[in-house]
Design an enzyme around this catalytic site. Structure first.
Site, PDB file in Angstrom:
ATOM      1  CG  HIS A 278      -1.683   1.347   1.518  1.00 34.95           C
ATOM      2  ND1 HIS A 278      -2.832   1.422   1.219  1.00 34.95           N
ATOM      3  CD2 HIS A 278      -1.129   2.541   2.195  1.00 34.95           C
ATOM      4  CE1 HIS A 278      -3.044   2.827   1.521  1.00 34.95           C
ATOM      5  NE2 HIS A 278      -2.073   3.254   2.118  1.00 34.95           N
ATOM      6  CD  GLU A 279       2.068   3.621   3.817  1.00 35.63           C
ATOM      7  OE1 GLU A 279       2.417   4.699   3.299  1.00 35.63           O
ATOM      8  OE2 GLU A 279       1.210   3.531   4.473  1.00 35.63           O
ATOM      9  CG  HIS A 282       0.667   6.446  -0.499  1.00 37.20           C
ATOM     10  ND1 HIS A 282      -0.362   7.060  -0.879  1.00 37.20           N
ATOM     11  CD2 HIS A 282       0.473   5.805   0.507  1.00 37.20           C
ATOM     12  CE1 HIS A 282      -1.482   6.641  -0.167  1.00 37.20           C
ATOM     13  NE2 HIS A 282      -1.061   6.034   0.765  1.00 37.20           N
ATOM     14  CD  GLU A 358      -3.888   7.051   2.281  1.00 36.71           C
ATOM     15  OE1 GLU A 358      -3.968   5.607   2.278  1.00 36.71           O
ATOM     16  OE2 GLU A 358      -3.096   7.699   2.561  1.00 36.71           O
ATOM     17  CG  ASP A 362      -6.593   0.842   0.628  1.00 42.05           C
ATOM     18  OD1 ASP A 362      -5.362   0.444   1.310  1.00 42.05           O
ATOM     19  OD2 ASP A 362      -7.434   1.109   1.072  1.00 42.05           O
TER      20      ASP A 362
END
Length: 422
Positions: A278-279, A282, A358, A362
Protein backbone atom coordinates in the site's frame (compact mmCIF):
# COMPACT_ATOMS: atom_id res chain seq x y z
CA UNK A 1 -19.12 46.87 22.67
CA UNK A 2 -16.06 44.69 23.39
CA UNK A 3 -17.86 42.79 26.11
CA UNK A 4 -20.84 42.24 23.81
CA UNK A 5 -18.60 40.86 21.02
CA UNK A 6 -16.73 38.62 23.45
CA UNK A 7 -19.94 37.40 25.07
CA UNK A 8 -21.51 36.57 21.71
CA UNK A 9 -18.39 34.75 20.55
CA UNK A 10 -18.22 32.64 23.71
CA UNK A 11 -21.97 31.84 23.57
CA UNK A 12 -21.68 30.87 19.89
CA UNK A 13 -18.80 28.52 20.73
CA UNK A 14 -20.70 26.92 23.62
CA UNK A 15 -23.82 26.46 21.48
CA UNK A 16 -21.72 24.88 18.73
CA UNK A 17 -20.16 22.53 21.28
CA UNK A 18 -23.58 21.51 22.60
CA UNK A 19 -24.89 20.90 19.07
CA UNK A 20 -21.87 18.75 18.18
CA UNK A 21 -22.25 16.78 21.42
CA UNK A 22 -25.93 16.10 20.68
CA UNK A 23 -25.13 15.15 17.08
CA UNK A 24 -22.25 12.78 17.93
CA UNK A 25 -23.76 11.14 21.02
CA UNK A 26 -27.49 11.05 20.21
CA UNK A 27 -28.20 11.66 16.52
CA UNK A 28 -25.30 10.36 14.40
CA UNK A 29 -25.58 6.77 13.25
CA UNK A 30 -22.41 4.66 13.06
CA UNK A 31 -24.02 1.24 12.66
CA UNK A 32 -23.25 -0.71 9.52
CA UNK A 33 -25.94 -1.44 6.90
CA UNK A 34 -28.15 -4.43 7.67
CA UNK A 35 -27.01 -6.34 4.58
CA UNK A 36 -23.41 -6.27 5.85
CA UNK A 37 -24.20 -7.81 9.24
CA UNK A 38 -22.11 -10.91 9.84
CA UNK A 39 -19.66 -10.09 7.04
CA UNK A 40 -15.96 -9.28 7.41
CA UNK A 41 -16.76 -5.55 7.77
CA UNK A 42 -19.08 -6.13 10.73
CA UNK A 43 -17.11 -5.14 13.86
CA UNK A 44 -19.05 -7.65 15.95
CA UNK A 45 -17.26 -10.42 14.02
CA UNK A 46 -13.79 -9.34 15.10
CA UNK A 47 -14.38 -7.26 18.26
CA UNK A 48 -15.81 -8.60 21.51
CA UNK A 49 -18.63 -6.84 23.37
CA UNK A 50 -16.32 -4.73 25.55
CA UNK A 51 -14.19 -3.69 22.57
CA UNK A 52 -17.31 -2.64 20.65
CA UNK A 53 -18.45 -0.50 23.57
CA UNK A 54 -15.03 1.08 24.06
CA UNK A 55 -14.69 1.73 20.34
CA UNK A 56 -17.97 3.65 20.22
CA UNK A 57 -17.21 5.60 23.41
CA UNK A 58 -13.65 6.56 22.49
CA UNK A 59 -14.54 7.47 18.89
CA UNK A 60 -17.32 9.80 20.03
CA UNK A 61 -15.07 11.51 22.55
CA UNK A 62 -12.23 11.86 20.06
CA UNK A 63 -14.56 13.23 17.38
CA UNK A 64 -16.06 15.74 19.81
CA UNK A 65 -12.61 16.99 20.83
CA UNK A 66 -11.73 17.38 17.14
CA UNK A 67 -14.77 19.54 16.44
CA UNK A 68 -14.21 21.59 19.59
CA UNK A 69 -10.52 22.30 19.07
CA UNK A 70 -10.57 24.29 15.80
CA UNK A 71 -13.37 26.74 16.75
CA UNK A 72 -11.66 27.10 20.14
CA UNK A 73 -8.56 28.28 18.27
CA UNK A 74 -10.71 30.80 16.36
CA UNK A 75 -12.22 32.03 19.64
CA UNK A 76 -8.76 32.49 21.14
CA UNK A 77 -7.47 34.61 18.25
CA UNK A 78 -10.67 36.69 18.21
CA UNK A 79 -10.49 37.45 21.93
CA UNK A 80 -6.75 38.24 21.72
CA UNK A 81 -7.59 40.87 19.09
CA UNK A 82 -10.65 42.56 20.58
CA UNK A 83 -9.21 42.79 24.10
CA UNK A 84 -6.02 44.42 22.78
CA UNK A 85 -3.74 41.60 23.89
CA UNK A 86 -2.13 41.46 20.45
CA UNK A 87 -1.49 45.21 20.45
CA UNK A 88 0.02 44.91 23.93
CA UNK A 89 2.38 42.19 22.72
CA UNK A 90 3.33 44.42 19.78
CA UNK A 91 4.19 47.34 22.07
CA UNK A 92 6.27 45.04 24.24
CA UNK A 93 8.11 43.72 21.19
CA UNK A 94 8.80 47.21 19.83
CA UNK A 95 10.08 48.39 23.21
CA UNK A 96 12.48 45.45 23.28
CA UNK A 97 14.40 46.37 20.11
CA UNK A 98 14.28 48.57 17.02
CA UNK A 99 15.16 45.61 14.77
CA UNK A 100 12.18 43.97 13.09
CA UNK A 101 13.62 40.46 13.38
CA UNK A 102 13.91 40.74 17.17
CA UNK A 103 10.47 42.33 17.40
CA UNK A 104 9.05 39.38 15.45
CA UNK A 105 10.79 36.90 17.75
CA UNK A 106 9.47 38.56 20.94
CA UNK A 107 5.93 39.05 19.62
CA UNK A 108 5.68 35.52 18.23
CA UNK A 109 6.98 33.96 21.44
CA UNK A 110 4.40 35.83 23.54
CA UNK A 111 1.54 34.99 21.17
CA UNK A 112 2.54 31.35 20.66
CA UNK A 113 3.07 30.78 24.39
CA UNK A 114 -0.36 32.28 25.10
CA UNK A 115 -1.96 30.10 22.44
CA UNK A 116 -0.24 27.01 23.81
CA UNK A 117 -1.40 27.71 27.37
CA UNK A 118 -4.93 28.44 26.17
CA UNK A 119 -5.21 25.22 24.17
CA UNK A 120 -3.31 23.05 26.67
CA UNK A 121 -6.46 21.94 28.56
CA UNK A 122 -7.95 20.39 25.41
CA UNK A 123 -4.63 18.74 24.56
CA UNK A 124 -4.36 17.35 28.09
CA UNK A 125 -7.95 16.06 28.04
CA UNK A 126 -7.20 14.28 24.76
CA UNK A 127 -4.08 12.73 26.28
CA UNK A 128 -5.94 11.59 29.40
CA UNK A 129 -8.69 9.92 27.38
CA UNK A 130 -6.13 8.15 25.19
CA UNK A 131 -4.53 6.83 28.39
CA UNK A 132 -7.89 5.89 29.87
CA UNK A 133 -8.80 3.83 26.79
CA UNK A 134 -5.30 2.29 26.57
CA UNK A 135 -4.43 3.87 23.24
CA UNK A 136 -1.52 5.85 24.69
CA UNK A 137 1.14 4.16 26.79
CA UNK A 138 3.09 7.37 27.31
CA UNK A 139 3.85 8.69 30.76
CA UNK A 140 2.93 12.30 31.49
CA UNK A 141 6.65 13.14 31.55
CA UNK A 142 7.18 11.57 28.14
CA UNK A 143 4.10 13.30 26.77
CA UNK A 144 5.26 16.68 28.08
CA UNK A 145 8.70 16.09 26.56
CA UNK A 146 7.09 15.68 23.13
CA UNK A 147 4.93 18.74 23.79
CA UNK A 148 8.00 20.86 24.59
CA UNK A 149 9.83 19.64 21.48
CA UNK A 150 6.73 20.34 19.43
CA UNK A 151 6.48 23.84 20.91
CA UNK A 152 10.03 24.83 19.96
CA UNK A 153 9.99 23.18 16.53
CA UNK A 154 6.74 24.93 15.61
CA UNK A 155 7.92 28.21 17.11
CA UNK A 156 11.17 28.10 15.10
CA UNK A 157 9.27 27.31 11.90
CA UNK A 158 6.72 30.04 12.55
CA UNK A 159 9.48 32.55 13.32
CA UNK A 160 10.97 32.06 9.86
CA UNK A 161 7.55 32.33 8.20
CA UNK A 162 6.34 35.35 10.18
CA UNK A 163 9.60 37.30 9.86
CA UNK A 164 9.66 36.89 6.08
CA UNK A 165 5.89 37.36 5.70
CA UNK A 166 5.74 40.68 7.56
CA UNK A 167 8.86 41.97 5.80
CA UNK A 168 7.03 41.31 2.52
CA UNK A 169 3.88 43.01 3.85
CA UNK A 170 5.86 46.14 4.71
CA UNK A 171 7.58 46.21 1.31
CA UNK A 172 4.84 45.17 -1.11
CA UNK A 173 1.74 46.42 0.75
CA UNK A 174 -1.27 44.96 -1.13
CA UNK A 175 0.65 42.49 -3.33
CA UNK A 176 2.61 40.79 -0.55
CA UNK A 177 0.80 37.49 -1.15
CA UNK A 178 2.53 36.97 -4.51
CA UNK A 179 6.18 36.92 -3.29
CA UNK A 180 5.01 35.13 -0.12
CA UNK A 181 3.62 32.31 -2.23
CA UNK A 182 6.69 32.18 -4.48
CA UNK A 183 8.96 31.86 -1.45
CA UNK A 184 6.68 29.19 0.05
CA UNK A 185 7.53 26.82 -2.82
CA UNK A 186 11.23 26.22 -1.98
CA UNK A 187 10.45 26.43 1.75
CA UNK A 188 7.80 23.68 1.51
CA UNK A 189 10.10 21.42 -0.50
CA UNK A 190 12.97 22.07 1.91
CA UNK A 191 10.81 21.22 4.95
CA UNK A 192 9.61 17.97 3.36
CA UNK A 193 13.20 17.08 2.50
CA UNK A 194 14.52 17.55 6.04
CA UNK A 195 11.45 16.19 7.86
CA UNK A 196 12.58 12.51 7.95
CA UNK A 197 16.22 13.17 8.86
CA UNK A 198 16.09 16.27 11.08
CA UNK A 199 12.64 16.77 12.62
CA UNK A 200 11.17 13.27 13.03
CA UNK A 201 14.23 11.91 14.93
CA UNK A 202 13.66 14.60 17.59
CA UNK A 203 10.57 12.68 18.70
CA UNK A 204 11.45 9.01 18.08
CA UNK A 205 14.30 6.64 17.27
CA UNK A 206 14.46 5.44 13.65
CA UNK A 207 16.57 2.54 12.44
CA UNK A 208 16.64 0.00 9.59
CA UNK A 209 14.20 -2.88 10.03
CA UNK A 210 15.70 -5.42 12.43
CA UNK A 211 13.84 -8.40 10.98
CA UNK A 212 16.06 -8.99 7.94
CA UNK A 213 13.92 -11.85 6.66
CA UNK A 214 10.89 -9.57 6.56
CA UNK A 215 12.97 -6.76 5.08
CA UNK A 216 14.06 -9.07 2.27
CA UNK A 217 10.41 -9.85 1.47
CA UNK A 218 9.56 -6.14 1.45
CA UNK A 219 12.51 -5.33 -0.81
CA UNK A 220 11.33 -8.00 -3.25
CA UNK A 221 8.02 -6.12 -3.47
CA UNK A 222 9.94 -2.85 -3.90
CA UNK A 223 11.93 -4.39 -6.74
CA UNK A 224 8.72 -5.52 -8.46
CA UNK A 225 7.45 -1.96 -8.17
CA UNK A 226 10.74 -0.54 -9.53
CA UNK A 227 11.37 1.33 -6.29
CA UNK A 228 15.10 1.84 -5.57
CA UNK A 229 14.73 1.05 -1.86
CA UNK A 230 17.68 -0.21 0.17
CA UNK A 231 16.09 -0.13 3.60
CA UNK A 232 12.74 -0.14 5.33
CA UNK A 233 12.77 1.83 8.57
CA UNK A 234 11.10 1.02 11.84
CA UNK A 235 10.40 3.51 14.59
CA UNK A 236 10.15 2.86 18.30
CA UNK A 237 6.54 3.74 19.16
CA UNK A 238 5.64 0.93 21.56
CA UNK A 239 6.65 3.07 24.54
CA UNK A 240 4.11 5.69 23.47
CA UNK A 241 1.10 3.95 21.95
CA UNK A 242 -0.72 0.72 21.20
CA UNK A 243 -1.88 2.03 17.80
CA UNK A 244 -0.51 0.69 14.52
CA UNK A 245 0.82 2.74 11.64
CA UNK A 246 3.03 2.82 8.56
CA UNK A 247 3.69 5.72 6.24
CA UNK A 248 5.78 7.30 3.52
CA UNK A 249 7.59 10.53 4.36
CA UNK A 250 10.09 12.87 2.74
CA UNK A 251 11.01 13.43 -0.89
CA UNK A 252 13.94 12.64 -3.15
CA UNK A 253 16.89 10.86 -1.55
CA UNK A 254 15.37 11.41 1.90
CA UNK A 255 12.11 9.57 1.13
CA UNK A 256 11.45 6.79 3.63
CA UNK A 257 8.98 3.98 4.14
CA UNK A 258 8.45 3.68 7.89
CA UNK A 259 6.84 1.00 10.05
CA UNK A 260 5.92 1.51 13.69
CA UNK A 261 7.30 -1.29 15.87
CA UNK A 262 3.76 -1.78 17.21
CA UNK A 263 2.77 -2.81 13.68
CA UNK A 264 5.67 -5.25 13.57
CA UNK A 265 4.75 -6.69 16.96
CA UNK A 266 0.99 -7.12 16.36
CA UNK A 267 0.64 -8.03 12.67
CA UNK A 268 1.88 -11.09 10.83
CA UNK A 269 4.20 -10.91 7.81
CA UNK A 270 1.40 -11.23 5.25
CA UNK A 271 -0.52 -8.30 6.76
CA UNK A 272 2.66 -6.22 6.90
CA UNK A 273 3.47 -7.00 3.28
CA UNK A 274 0.05 -5.72 2.23
CA UNK A 275 0.59 -2.53 4.23
CA UNK A 276 4.04 -2.08 2.68
CA UNK A 277 2.60 -2.66 -0.80
CA UNK A 278 0.00 0.00 0.00
CA UNK A 279 2.75 2.47 0.96
CA UNK A 280 4.67 1.59 -2.21
CA UNK A 281 1.52 2.47 -4.13
CA UNK A 282 1.83 6.04 -2.86
CA UNK A 283 5.41 6.15 -4.12
CA UNK A 284 4.66 4.57 -7.52
CA UNK A 285 1.69 6.86 -8.16
CA UNK A 286 3.69 9.91 -6.97
CA UNK A 287 1.08 10.93 -4.42
CA UNK A 288 3.66 12.89 -2.43
CA UNK A 289 4.41 15.12 -5.43
CA UNK A 290 0.73 15.53 -6.28
CA UNK A 291 0.22 16.47 -2.64
CA UNK A 292 2.90 19.15 -2.83
CA UNK A 293 1.39 20.54 -6.04
CA UNK A 294 -2.09 20.60 -4.52
CA UNK A 295 -0.83 22.24 -1.34
CA UNK A 296 0.96 24.96 -3.31
CA UNK A 297 -2.13 25.63 -5.43
CA UNK A 298 -4.32 25.94 -2.35
CA UNK A 299 -1.66 28.15 -0.74
CA UNK A 300 -1.80 30.53 -3.69
CA UNK A 301 -5.58 30.85 -3.48
CA UNK A 302 -5.49 30.98 0.32
CA UNK A 303 -2.90 33.76 0.52
CA UNK A 304 -4.79 35.77 -2.11
CA UNK A 305 -8.08 35.44 -0.20
CA UNK A 306 -6.33 36.21 3.09
CA UNK A 307 -4.86 39.43 1.68
CA UNK A 308 -8.29 40.55 0.49
CA UNK A 309 -10.00 39.69 3.77
CA UNK A 310 -7.29 41.26 5.92
CA UNK A 311 -7.41 44.52 3.98
CA UNK A 312 -11.21 44.73 4.24
CA UNK A 313 -11.35 43.77 7.91
CA UNK A 314 -8.56 46.14 8.97
CA UNK A 315 -10.09 48.97 6.91
CA UNK A 316 -13.58 48.50 8.37
CA UNK A 317 -12.97 47.03 11.84
CA UNK A 318 -9.31 47.77 12.53
CA UNK A 319 -10.07 50.16 15.39
CA UNK A 320 -12.34 47.68 17.18
CA UNK A 321 -9.79 44.88 16.67
CA UNK A 322 -6.91 47.10 17.84
CA UNK A 323 -5.06 46.73 14.51
CA UNK A 324 -3.55 49.88 12.99
CA UNK A 325 -2.38 48.23 9.77
CA UNK A 326 -2.08 44.93 7.93
CA UNK A 327 1.74 45.00 8.10
CA UNK A 328 1.74 45.55 11.88
CA UNK A 329 2.57 42.53 14.02
CA UNK A 330 -0.67 42.98 15.94
CA UNK A 331 -2.49 41.73 12.81
CA UNK A 332 -0.90 38.27 13.08
CA UNK A 333 -3.79 36.74 15.10
CA UNK A 334 -6.16 37.95 12.35
CA UNK A 335 -3.92 36.35 9.71
CA UNK A 336 -3.85 33.06 11.64
CA UNK A 337 -7.62 33.22 12.26
CA UNK A 338 -8.39 33.65 8.55
CA UNK A 339 -5.93 30.91 7.52
CA UNK A 340 -7.41 28.50 10.08
CA UNK A 341 -10.98 29.16 8.88
CA UNK A 342 -9.97 28.72 5.23
CA UNK A 343 -8.15 25.46 6.01
CA UNK A 344 -11.19 24.13 7.83
CA UNK A 345 -13.48 25.21 4.98
CA UNK A 346 -11.36 23.44 2.37
CA UNK A 347 -10.77 20.30 4.47
CA UNK A 348 -13.71 18.37 2.92
CA UNK A 349 -12.03 18.77 -0.47
CA UNK A 350 -8.51 17.90 0.69
CA UNK A 351 -9.83 14.93 2.67
CA UNK A 352 -11.74 13.69 -0.39
CA UNK A 353 -8.59 13.87 -2.53
CA UNK A 354 -6.61 12.06 0.17
CA UNK A 355 -9.26 9.34 0.46
CA UNK A 356 -9.11 8.86 -3.31
CA UNK A 357 -5.32 8.45 -3.17
CA UNK A 358 -5.60 6.02 -0.26
CA UNK A 359 -8.10 3.93 -2.22
CA UNK A 360 -5.69 3.88 -5.15
CA UNK A 361 -2.92 2.73 -2.80
CA UNK A 362 -5.19 -0.01 -1.40
CA UNK A 363 -5.87 -1.24 -4.93
CA UNK A 364 -2.17 -1.20 -5.71
CA UNK A 365 -1.41 -3.10 -2.50
CA UNK A 366 -3.91 -5.87 -3.15
CA UNK A 367 -2.73 -6.22 -6.77
CA UNK A 368 0.85 -6.59 -5.52
CA UNK A 369 0.12 -9.14 -2.79
CA UNK A 370 -3.00 -10.97 -4.09
CA UNK A 371 -3.96 -11.75 -0.50
CA UNK A 372 -7.43 -10.45 0.33
CA UNK A 373 -7.60 -12.33 3.62
CA UNK A 374 -4.40 -10.69 4.93
CA UNK A 375 -5.54 -7.24 3.79
CA UNK A 376 -8.91 -7.52 5.53
CA UNK A 377 -7.24 -8.91 8.65
CA UNK A 378 -4.85 -5.94 8.64
CA UNK A 379 -7.77 -3.49 8.54
CA UNK A 380 -9.55 -5.36 11.31
CA UNK A 381 -6.41 -5.23 13.46
CA UNK A 382 -5.98 -1.50 12.75
CA UNK A 383 -9.60 -0.95 13.83
CA UNK A 384 -9.09 -2.92 17.02
CA UNK A 385 -5.81 -1.29 18.03
CA UNK A 386 -7.09 2.27 17.50
CA UNK A 387 -10.66 1.67 18.77
CA UNK A 388 -11.88 3.19 15.51
CA UNK A 389 -15.41 3.26 14.17
CA UNK A 390 -15.84 1.07 11.10
CA UNK A 391 -18.59 3.35 9.76
CA UNK A 392 -18.20 6.86 11.26
CA UNK A 393 -20.93 9.53 11.04
CA UNK A 394 -21.10 11.56 7.83
CA UNK A 395 -19.81 14.87 9.27
CA UNK A 396 -16.90 13.06 10.88
CA UNK A 397 -15.99 11.40 7.60
CA UNK A 398 -16.23 14.67 5.65
CA UNK A 399 -14.19 16.85 8.00
CA UNK A 400 -11.91 14.37 9.75
CA UNK A 401 -11.18 11.33 7.59
CA UNK A 402 -8.29 11.62 5.14
CA UNK A 403 -8.52 7.81 4.67
CA UNK A 404 -11.57 5.86 3.50
CA UNK A 405 -13.60 4.39 6.34
CA UNK A 406 -12.71 0.86 7.36
CA UNK A 407 -16.09 -0.28 6.04
CA UNK A 408 -15.25 1.13 2.61
CA UNK A 409 -11.73 -0.30 2.62
CA UNK A 410 -12.72 -3.79 3.69
CA UNK A 411 -15.71 -3.89 1.34
CA UNK A 412 -13.52 -2.85 -1.57
CA UNK A 413 -10.98 -5.58 -0.79
CA UNK A 414 -13.71 -8.19 -0.26
CA UNK A 415 -15.19 -7.58 -3.72
CA UNK A 416 -12.00 -6.66 -5.54
CA UNK A 417 -11.59 -8.10 -9.03
CA UNK A 418 -7.97 -8.65 -9.95
CA UNK A 419 -6.65 -7.40 -13.25
CA UNK A 420 -6.03 -10.08 -15.82
CA UNK A 421 -2.45 -10.45 -16.97
CA UNK A 422 -2.09 -9.76 -20.71
Amino acid sequence: MLRKWAFRAVIAYLLFGILMYVYLFFIANSTIPADLKGTSVDPSTFLNGRELMLSEEYSKIRNLLFFLSTPYEWLFYFLVLIFGVSRGFERWAKNTSRFHIIQSAVFLFLLYLSAYLATFPLEFISYKFSKMYHISRQTFTGWMKDEVIDFWVNLATMFIIVTVLYALMRKFKKKWWIPAWLLSIPFTIFMMFIQPVVIDPLYNDFYPLKNKELEAKILVLADKANIPAKHVYEVNMSEKTNSLNAYVTGIGSNARIVLWDTTLNQLNDKEILFIMAHEMGHYVEKHIYFGIAGYLLLSLVGLWLTSILMNKIVSNKGEQLKISGVSELSSLPLFLLIISILLFAVSPLTNWVSRYEETRADRYGIEMTHNQKAAIQAFQDLTKSGLSQVNPPLLVKIFRYDHPTMLERMEMIEHYRFKKNP
